[in-house]
Design a protein around this motif. Sequence first.
Motif, PDB file in Angstrom:
ATOM      1  N   ALA A  41       0.850  -1.194   0.000  1.00 34.17           N
ATOM      2  CA  ALA A  41       0.000   0.000   0.000  1.00 34.17           C
ATOM      3  C   ALA A  41       0.871   1.224   0.000  1.00 34.17           C
ATOM      4  CB  ALA A  41      -0.919   0.007   1.210  1.00 34.17           C
ATOM      5  N   ALA A  42       0.479   2.198  -0.759  1.00 33.21           N
ATOM      6  CA  ALA A  42       1.274   3.423  -0.809  1.00 33.21           C
ATOM      7  C   ALA A  42       1.126   4.185   0.476  1.00 33.21           C
ATOM      8  CB  ALA A  42       0.815   4.286  -1.987  1.00 33.21           C
ATOM      9  N   ALA A  43       2.241   4.789   0.917  1.00 31.97           N
ATOM     10  CA  ALA A  43       2.212   5.610   2.133  1.00 31.97           C
ATOM     11  C   ALA A  43       1.314   6.820   1.900  1.00 31.97           C
ATOM     12  CB  ALA A  43       3.615   6.054   2.510  1.00 31.97           C
ATOM     13  N   GLY A  44       0.612   7.173   2.953  1.00 30.29           N
ATOM     14  CA  GLY A  44      -0.203   8.375   2.884  1.00 30.29           C
ATOM     15  C   GLY A  44      -1.632   8.147   2.455  1.00 30.29           C
ATOM     16  N   VAL A  45      -2.060   6.876   2.229  1.00 32.09           N
ATOM     17  CA  VAL A  45      -3.446   6.621   1.858  1.00 32.09           C
ATOM     18  C   VAL A  45      -4.330   6.912   3.057  1.00 32.09           C
ATOM     19  CG1 VAL A  45      -5.092   4.858   1.125  1.00 32.09           C
ATOM     20  CG2 VAL A  45      -2.771   4.885   0.193  1.00 32.09           C
ATOM     21  N   PRO A  46      -5.353   7.705   2.917  1.00 30.33           N
ATOM     22  CA  PRO A  46      -6.177   8.065   4.087  1.00 30.33           C
ATOM     23  C   PRO A  46      -6.915   6.866   4.649  1.00 30.33           C
ATOM     24  CG  PRO A  46      -7.199   8.835   2.056  1.00 30.33           C
ATOM     25  CD  PRO A  46      -5.846   8.334   1.680  1.00 30.33           C
ATOM     26  N   VAL A 406       1.140  14.697  13.765  1.00 28.75           N
ATOM     27  CA  VAL A 406       2.244  14.895  12.823  1.00 28.75           C
ATOM     28  C   VAL A 406       1.627  15.198  11.465  1.00 28.75           C
ATOM     29  CG1 VAL A 406       4.261  13.898  11.702  1.00 28.75           C
ATOM     30  CG2 VAL A 406       3.763  13.341  14.089  1.00 28.75           C
ATOM     31  N   THR A 407       1.986  16.334  10.900  1.00 30.50           N
ATOM     32  CA  THR A 407       1.481  16.737   9.592  1.00 30.50           C
ATOM     33  C   THR A 407       2.664  16.890   8.644  1.00 30.50           C
ATOM     34  OG1 THR A 407       1.568  19.082  10.216  1.00 30.50           O
ATOM     35  CG2 THR A 407      -0.497  17.897  10.630  1.00 30.50           C
ATOM     36  N   GLY A 408       2.358  17.226   7.389  1.00 29.81           N
ATOM     37  CA  GLY A 408       3.409  17.406   6.405  1.00 29.81           C
ATOM     38  C   GLY A 408       3.767  16.101   5.725  1.00 29.81           C
ATOM     39  N   GLU A 409       4.915  16.099   5.084  1.00 26.88           N
ATOM     40  CA  GLU A 409       5.348  14.933   4.312  1.00 26.88           C
ATOM     41  C   GLU A 409       6.852  14.797   4.421  1.00 26.88           C
ATOM     42  OE1 GLU A 409       5.423  17.441   0.121  1.00 26.88           O
ATOM     43  OE2 GLU A 409       3.870  15.949   0.479  1.00 26.88           O
ATOM     44  N   ALA A 410       7.386  13.759   3.762  1.00 24.29           N
ATOM     45  CA  ALA A 410       8.808  13.462   3.843  1.00 24.29           C
ATOM     46  C   ALA A 410       9.632  14.696   3.513  1.00 24.29           C
ATOM     47  CB  ALA A 410       9.158  12.322   2.887  1.00 24.29           C
ATOM     48  N   GLY A 411      10.595  14.971   4.359  1.00 22.77           N
ATOM     49  CA  GLY A 411      11.453  16.127   4.178  1.00 22.77           C
ATOM     50  C   GLY A 411      10.905  17.398   4.800  1.00 22.77           C
ATOM     51  N   ASP A 412       9.604  17.409   5.160  1.00 22.61           N
ATOM     52  CA  ASP A 412       8.991  18.619   5.706  1.00 22.61           C
ATOM     53  C   ASP A 412       7.865  18.244   6.667  1.00 22.61           C
ATOM     54  OD1 ASP A 412       8.509  21.310   6.104  1.00 22.61           O
ATOM     55  OD2 ASP A 412       7.141  21.479   4.407  1.00 22.61           O
ATOM     56  N   PHE A 413       8.184  17.400   7.665  1.00 29.09           N
ATOM     57  CA  PHE A 413       7.199  17.039   8.679  1.00 29.09           C
ATOM     58  C   PHE A 413       7.092  18.151   9.724  1.00 29.09           C
ATOM     59  CE2 PHE A 413       8.290  12.675   7.262  1.00 29.09           C
ATOM     60  CZ  PHE A 413       7.004  12.219   6.994  1.00 29.09           C
ATOM     61  N   ALA A 422       5.268  23.879  17.827  1.00 26.64           N
ATOM     62  CA  ALA A 422       5.502  22.806  16.873  1.00 26.64           C
ATOM     63  C   ALA A 422       6.989  22.733  16.581  1.00 26.64           C
ATOM     64  CB  ALA A 422       4.710  23.038  15.582  1.00 26.64           C
ATOM     65  N   VAL A 423       7.402  21.637  15.975  1.00 27.29           N
ATOM     66  CA  VAL A 423       8.787  21.443  15.587  1.00 27.29           C
ATOM     67  C   VAL A 423       8.793  20.719  14.250  1.00 27.29           C
ATOM     68  CG1 VAL A 423       8.926  19.296  16.919  1.00 27.29           C
ATOM     69  CG2 VAL A 423      11.017  20.473  16.280  1.00 27.29           C
ATOM     70  N   GLY A 424       9.721  21.084  13.379  1.00 30.07           N
ATOM     71  CA  GLY A 424       9.811  20.472  12.068  1.00 30.07           C
ATOM     72  C   GLY A 424      10.979  19.517  11.975  1.00 30.07           C
ATOM     73  N   ALA A 425      10.884  18.550  11.052  1.00 22.43           N
ATOM     74  CA  ALA A 425      11.949  17.570  10.860  1.00 22.43           C
ATOM     75  C   ALA A 425      11.879  16.997   9.459  1.00 22.43           C
ATOM     76  CB  ALA A 425      11.846  16.442  11.889  1.00 22.43           C
ATOM     77  N   GLU A 426      13.059  16.645   8.911  1.00 19.46           N
ATOM     78  CA  GLU A 426      13.111  15.971   7.609  1.00 19.46           C
ATOM     79  C   GLU A 426      12.661  14.519   7.730  1.00 19.46           C
ATOM     80  OE1 GLU A 426      16.827  16.292   5.570  1.00 19.46           O
ATOM     81  OE2 GLU A 426      17.127  18.374   6.164  1.00 19.46           O
ATOM     82  N   PHE A 427      13.017  13.867   8.843  1.00 21.63           N
ATOM     83  CA  PHE A 427      12.727  12.448   9.029  1.00 21.63           C
ATOM     84  C   PHE A 427      12.192  12.254  10.437  1.00 21.63           C
ATOM     85  CE2 PHE A 427      13.660   7.973   9.892  1.00 21.63           C
ATOM     86  CZ  PHE A 427      13.334   7.361   8.695  1.00 21.63           C
ATOM     87  N   VAL A 428      11.235  11.324  10.598  1.00 26.75           N
ATOM     88  CA  VAL A 428      10.614  11.081  11.900  1.00 26.75           C
ATOM     89  C   VAL A 428      10.768   9.612  12.267  1.00 26.75           C
ATOM     90  CG1 VAL A 428       8.454  11.098  13.219  1.00 26.75           C
ATOM     91  CG2 VAL A 428       8.957  12.955  11.615  1.00 26.75           C
ATOM     92  N   GLY A 573      10.210   8.909   4.487  1.00 27.08           N
ATOM     93  CA  GLY A 573      10.563   9.923   5.455  1.00 27.08           C
ATOM     94  C   GLY A 573      10.281   9.560   6.897  1.00 27.08           C
ATOM     95  N   PHE A 574       9.903   8.312   7.178  1.00 23.96           N
ATOM     96  CA  PHE A 574       9.655   7.948   8.570  1.00 23.96           C
ATOM     97  C   PHE A 574       9.759   6.439   8.755  1.00 23.96           C
ATOM     98  CE2 PHE A 574       5.481   7.507   6.650  1.00 23.96           C
ATOM     99  CZ  PHE A 574       4.939   6.385   7.264  1.00 23.96           C
ATOM    100  N   VAL A 575       9.935   6.037  10.006  1.00 23.12           N
ATOM    101  CA  VAL A 575       9.929   4.634  10.390  1.00 23.12           C
ATOM    102  C   VAL A 575       9.204   4.515  11.716  1.00 23.12           C
ATOM    103  CG1 VAL A 575      12.177   4.817  11.552  1.00 23.12           C
ATOM    104  CG2 VAL A 575      11.362   2.584  10.820  1.00 23.12           C
ATOM    105  N   VAL A 576       8.422   3.459  11.868  1.00 22.70           N
ATOM    106  CA  VAL A 576       7.692   3.161  13.105  1.00 22.70           C
ATOM    107  C   VAL A 576       8.469   2.087  13.836  1.00 22.70           C
ATOM    108  CG1 VAL A 576       5.525   2.339  14.079  1.00 22.70           C
ATOM    109  CG2 VAL A 576       5.505   3.786  12.045  1.00 22.70           C
ATOM    110  N   LEU A 577       8.858   2.357  15.072  1.00 27.35           N
ATOM    111  CA  LEU A 577       9.843   1.518  15.748  1.00 27.35           C
ATOM    112  C   LEU A 577       9.426   1.241  17.184  1.00 27.35           C
ATOM    113  CD1 LEU A 577      12.725   0.479  14.817  1.00 27.35           C
ATOM    114  CD2 LEU A 577      13.665   2.367  16.150  1.00 27.35           C
ATOM    115  N   ASP A 578       9.964   0.157  17.731  1.00 29.75           N
ATOM    116  CA  ASP A 578       9.868  -0.170  19.158  1.00 29.75           C
ATOM    117  C   ASP A 578       8.407  -0.205  19.594  1.00 29.75           C
ATOM    118  OD1 ASP A 578      11.092  -0.744  21.691  1.00 29.75           O
ATOM    119  OD2 ASP A 578      10.846   1.339  22.285  1.00 29.75           O
ATOM    120  N   ARG A 579       8.007   0.506  20.657  1.00 29.89           N
ATOM    121  CA  ARG A 579       6.671   0.336  21.222  1.00 29.89           C
ATOM    122  C   ARG A 579       5.562   0.822  20.301  1.00 29.89           C
ATOM    123  NH1 ARG A 579       6.169   4.043  26.536  1.00 29.89           N
ATOM    124  NH2 ARG A 579       7.798   2.625  27.204  1.00 29.89           N
TER     125      ARG A 579
END
Length: 795
Positions: A41-46, A406-413, A422-428, A573-579
């Motif tokens: 499945a493509a990332a970002g599908v609602p 968390v809003t935005g997309e890869a490179g601009d979360f 708020a705080v911005g990040a390229e990768f989450v 632009g992200f990975v789900v990890l650990d808990r």
Amino acid sequence: MSENSKGAGADGSSGEPAGSDGSIGEGAGGPGAGAGVPRAAAAGVPAPRGRRRVTPKDLLARQARAQARAPEPPDPGPAWCEGAETVGAAESALPPDPAEEAVRAAPGPAPASAAAPRAADRTPGRRPDGDRSRPALAHGDRPTSAHPDSDGSAPAQRGDDRSTLAGTHGDRPTPTGPDGDRPAPPFVSGPGPAPRRTTASDPQEGPRPMATASPEPQAHGTRPPAGGTRASAPDPGTAPVPGGAPRPARAPGPARNVPRHKVAVLGAHLGGGMLAAVLARAGIDTVLVDSPHDADVPAGETTVPYTAEVFELLARRYDVPELSALGHFGELPEDVRRTSGVKRSIGFVYARPGSRVRPHQVVQFNVPSEHGESHLYRPDVDAWVHRLAVRHGAKAAPNRPVLTDVTGEAGDFVVELADGSAVGAEFVVDMSGPDAPLLDRLGPEPALRPLRHSSRVLTAHLRGVRPLEQRVDPGAGGTPWTGGTTQVVFPGGWMQLVPFGEDRTGEGALTSVAVSLDAKQWPQRSASPEEDFQHLVRQFPDLAWQFAGASAVRPWASAESWQYAATRTVGDGFVVLDRSAVRCDFTLSRDVTLTAELVHEAAAHLIAAARDGDWSAERFRPLETFQATLIEHGERLLRSALTATGDFRLWNAFCRVWLLHSMFAALSLKRARNDALATGDRPDQWRELGRHRGAGLWFPVYAGFVALFDDTDRLLRQVADQRLAPGAAAERIFGQLRTASFVPPLFGFGDPADRYYNFTPLKRLKVLLWAKRRAPHMVQRVLTPGATVLPSVER
């Protein structure tokens, strides 16, 4: 094990009728249902709307129907046989002499992974201009003392159940809203090292993970509650455990002047703090963000020697020496030691409903003293690791507001916070928990799935628990149960007892209790988890006596289907990890160990990606595979353990295989680490770490041991399927332990009556002599200089 502890009657429970071969019936089929591959499945599908919320009980029912419809494939492994043929076959395939070993180990072209920079490359960093929210340290990028806190801040008060254990612990004030329309306050940062040269390169590539078969799809986003499905009303002054409450709403008003960072780590607990410290130490601009359930989600609290070695590897490889203290209790800061506790043993007490514990149905392993294994009081430990991350340069918001979205997309979360900033990040890196916001971006299929072999869990912190040694004698070869972790094992489950504090022998000591139950054998009896617990202990006379005057300090919480895993864990632009991706059982220190393993592997991938500027999903597929492999191993371990609880003879055999797993994992990882450090600062320095070797191990390990672990698992599946009697399975495991060439004979692992493992200095020397004269060469390498069996340990 103690040489004078042998005695008659160690078999324990009465045997089941069986034929001469030990089988109960032929029984077609083999192990559990095979693995399946989730739909891409493509990332970002609602997320689809309007679906009925599916409860954990619905998931279990669907899972049972799906497994009933799908016939089990035949067992792919070799048939079990008496003696050591299977393990022997694995051993015979190994090179027997050092010359061949040297040829096999000769370096060749291979991908390299992240390596820790040399101390000479380190330069003191400075605080960002204009950041005066916390005073800078007076000694560069770390305090003069390697481990105790010296930045003047006190540990955060993240819990409410230690009123008599510690003084003031509060570095996290209550979040407040923004002051009108003024810009959000700057993020707090430690002195932070200047960016430095690293030798990080692409971690080992691997195939995409094969997710295990899931039950019928549930409504997208339906997840186990963060703190359990039910919780009793808390006592006054205690923080309630959430029952699936949504993330807190963000305060009104848009964020202003959003600070930008390279990586945002969501979840300021043990795993998130360690990862943020490692990334910041590597010169990566990292921000550590609190999540709503960091403090109230039940978490693992114990370590074993293997856990200590993973912490030591994190400290050495990534040049964060303070992390080694997590595996060496005496090196933790004094305030953490005071509320936690040293773990001197792990004991197993076998109980039957309606009966007292039998004296010969206890097993105890005394932990080698050089590790100083720990009972980690997580509120104080997590707060200390958070301060450590800030000290190494990670950013953190003042007052530590929790994330809301968390809003935005890869490179601009953009990570929205509860105080309106708020705080911005390229990768989450999302480690926030089961309601992780980035799980919704991983496709239309269910975000989380219950594991095939799951259990229901009840947890609490109690006072007034009577010391078990006053009721159940540890025996001549044992030590008091309150000196370490104790598991009271009974058919279909176990209860883990973890005492905290310096004085743990009195009834006033704080005790963590975690109960894991097979829902089929122990169905829910009450809507209240505390009443459910009381119903359980009343069936065991020794437990009823032990908990007669106990009262909950941290409220009881429960979950019908406790264990879960994410169906996918990597997006652009992200990975789900650990808990956020997995919740496992607390028994056998699996929770803390898994967290340390995932942080170590994730750090290598993130440092390499930051160097190359490549944050694509494909770049992190090997990390997804690595996490899925460890989840699968934890599921096997839980399934095997629950099956082994049915008979003391079987548990007596199983827990010895588990101890060997922990011992050999610790020794082999230590050897791999020392070998890597001996190569110097080379691009391929860490290439042998991160590759799956079987039995949940990802570093060079003796293949005969992996075969022993796999065959034990296969045996226990046959018992679960009623194709083999428990007594016959136990004897076959003991037969392997008696004949395997890699098992030190002086510990009596193959003797069911030798139930105490005491690692004395004399036995250390005897093991060393055995290793030099009789052990296979690969085993000899982990038991000679640089290994933990020597009286003087080179860390």
